[in-house]
Design a protein around this motif. Structure first.
Motif, PDB file in Angstrom:
ATOM      1  N   GLY A   6       0.706  -1.197   0.133  1.00  0.00           N
ATOM      2  CA  GLY A   6      -0.061  -0.145   0.006  1.00  0.00           C
ATOM      3  C   GLY A   6       0.858   1.264  -0.082  1.00  0.00           C
ATOM      4  N   TYR A   7       1.863   1.430   0.705  1.00  0.00           N
ATOM      5  CA  TYR A   7       2.644   2.469   0.890  1.00  0.00           C
ATOM      6  C   TYR A   7       3.561   2.636  -0.685  1.00  0.00           C
ATOM      7  CZ  TYR A   7       6.968   5.414   1.875  1.00  0.00           C
ATOM      8  OH  TYR A   7       7.612   6.416   1.904  1.00  0.00           O
ATOM      9  N   VAL A  30       1.948   7.074  -6.806  1.00  0.00           N
ATOM     10  CA  VAL A  30       0.891   7.929  -7.129  1.00  0.00           C
ATOM     11  C   VAL A  30       1.264   9.285  -6.824  1.00  0.00           C
ATOM     12  CG1 VAL A  30      -1.280   8.429  -6.809  1.00  0.00           C
ATOM     13  CG2 VAL A  30      -0.861   6.164  -7.364  1.00  0.00           C
ATOM     14  N   ARG A  31       1.944   9.465  -5.681  1.00  0.00           N
ATOM     15  CA  ARG A  31       2.156  10.816  -5.133  1.00  0.00           C
ATOM     16  C   ARG A  31       3.497  11.401  -6.107  1.00  0.00           C
ATOM     17  NH1 ARG A  31       5.459  12.307  -0.215  1.00  0.00           N
ATOM     18  NH2 ARG A  31       5.642  14.411   0.061  1.00  0.00           N
ATOM     19  N   ARG A  32       4.441  10.432  -6.488  1.00  0.00           N
ATOM     20  CA  ARG A  32       5.700  10.807  -7.425  1.00  0.00           C
ATOM     21  C   ARG A  32       4.886  11.276  -8.597  1.00  0.00           C
ATOM     22  NH1 ARG A  32      11.000   7.400  -8.141  1.00  0.00           N
ATOM     23  NH2 ARG A  32      12.445   9.210  -8.361  1.00  0.00           N
ATOM     24  N   GLU A  87       2.085  12.434  -9.440  1.00  0.00           N
ATOM     25  CA  GLU A  87       1.617  13.852  -9.188  1.00  0.00           C
ATOM     26  C   GLU A  87       2.720  15.116  -9.408  1.00  0.00           C
ATOM     27  OE1 GLU A  87      -1.149  13.601  -5.973  1.00  0.00           O
ATOM     28  OE2 GLU A  87      -2.529  12.389  -7.073  1.00  0.00           O
ATOM     29  N   ILE A 146       2.436   1.702  -3.351  1.00  0.00           N
ATOM     30  CA  ILE A 146       1.296   2.324  -4.451  1.00  0.00           C
ATOM     31  C   ILE A 146       1.243   3.745  -4.066  1.00  0.00           C
ATOM     32  CG2 ILE A 146      -0.981   2.219  -5.324  1.00  0.00           C
ATOM     33  CD1 ILE A 146      -0.850  -0.698  -4.741  1.00  0.00           C
ATOM     34  N   TRP A 147       0.815   4.062  -2.779  1.00  0.00           N
ATOM     35  CA  TRP A 147       0.802   5.446  -2.480  1.00  0.00           C
ATOM     36  C   TRP A 147       1.866   6.508  -2.918  1.00  0.00           C
ATOM     37  CZ3 TRP A 147       3.127   8.427   1.039  1.00  0.00           C
ATOM     38  CH2 TRP A 147       2.866   9.801   1.364  1.00  0.00           C
ATOM     39  N   HIS A 148       3.230   5.801  -2.676  1.00  0.00           N
ATOM     40  CA  HIS A 148       4.483   6.694  -3.028  1.00  0.00           C
ATOM     41  C   HIS A 148       4.539   6.801  -4.694  1.00  0.00           C
ATOM     42  CE1 HIS A 148       8.380   8.490  -2.257  1.00  0.00           C
ATOM     43  NE2 HIS A 148       8.748   7.534  -3.102  1.00  0.00           N
TER      44      HIS A 148
END
Length: 80
Positions: free
Chosen positions: A13-14, A20-22, A24, A16-18
């Motif tokens: 999960g981390y 997506v944030r990168r 953006e 995937i979140w990282h």
């Protein structure tokens, strides 16, 4: 579920979140400083001065500041 499974799910999960944030952050305009809000900026023009830049220039004087403040207007700065 064992603790090892929960840890693996959390790590995935981390990741995937990282990712997506990168992705953006890559689409943010290059000239804007970190954290400068561009959502309400219709013309996509950054704030004048070195505090509005993503990287600091090596040299910056009064003429650079006046020129930067006059953009995108076609008029020369008042102290030219």
């Amino acid at each position: 579920m064992s603790l090892l499974h929960w840890a693996a799910a959390g790590a995935a999960g981390y990741a995937i979140w990282h990712a997506v944030r990168r992705k953006e952050e890559e689409h943010a305009p290059a000239a804007f400083a970190e954290g400068e809000d561009t959502s309400k900026n219709f013309a996509r023009v950054r704030s004048a001065g070195t505090e509005g830049m993503r990287s600091d220039p090596k040299r910056w004087d009064k003429i650079d500041q006046a020129s930067d403040e006059s953009f995108p207007a076609s008029d020369p700065p008042a102290n030219y």
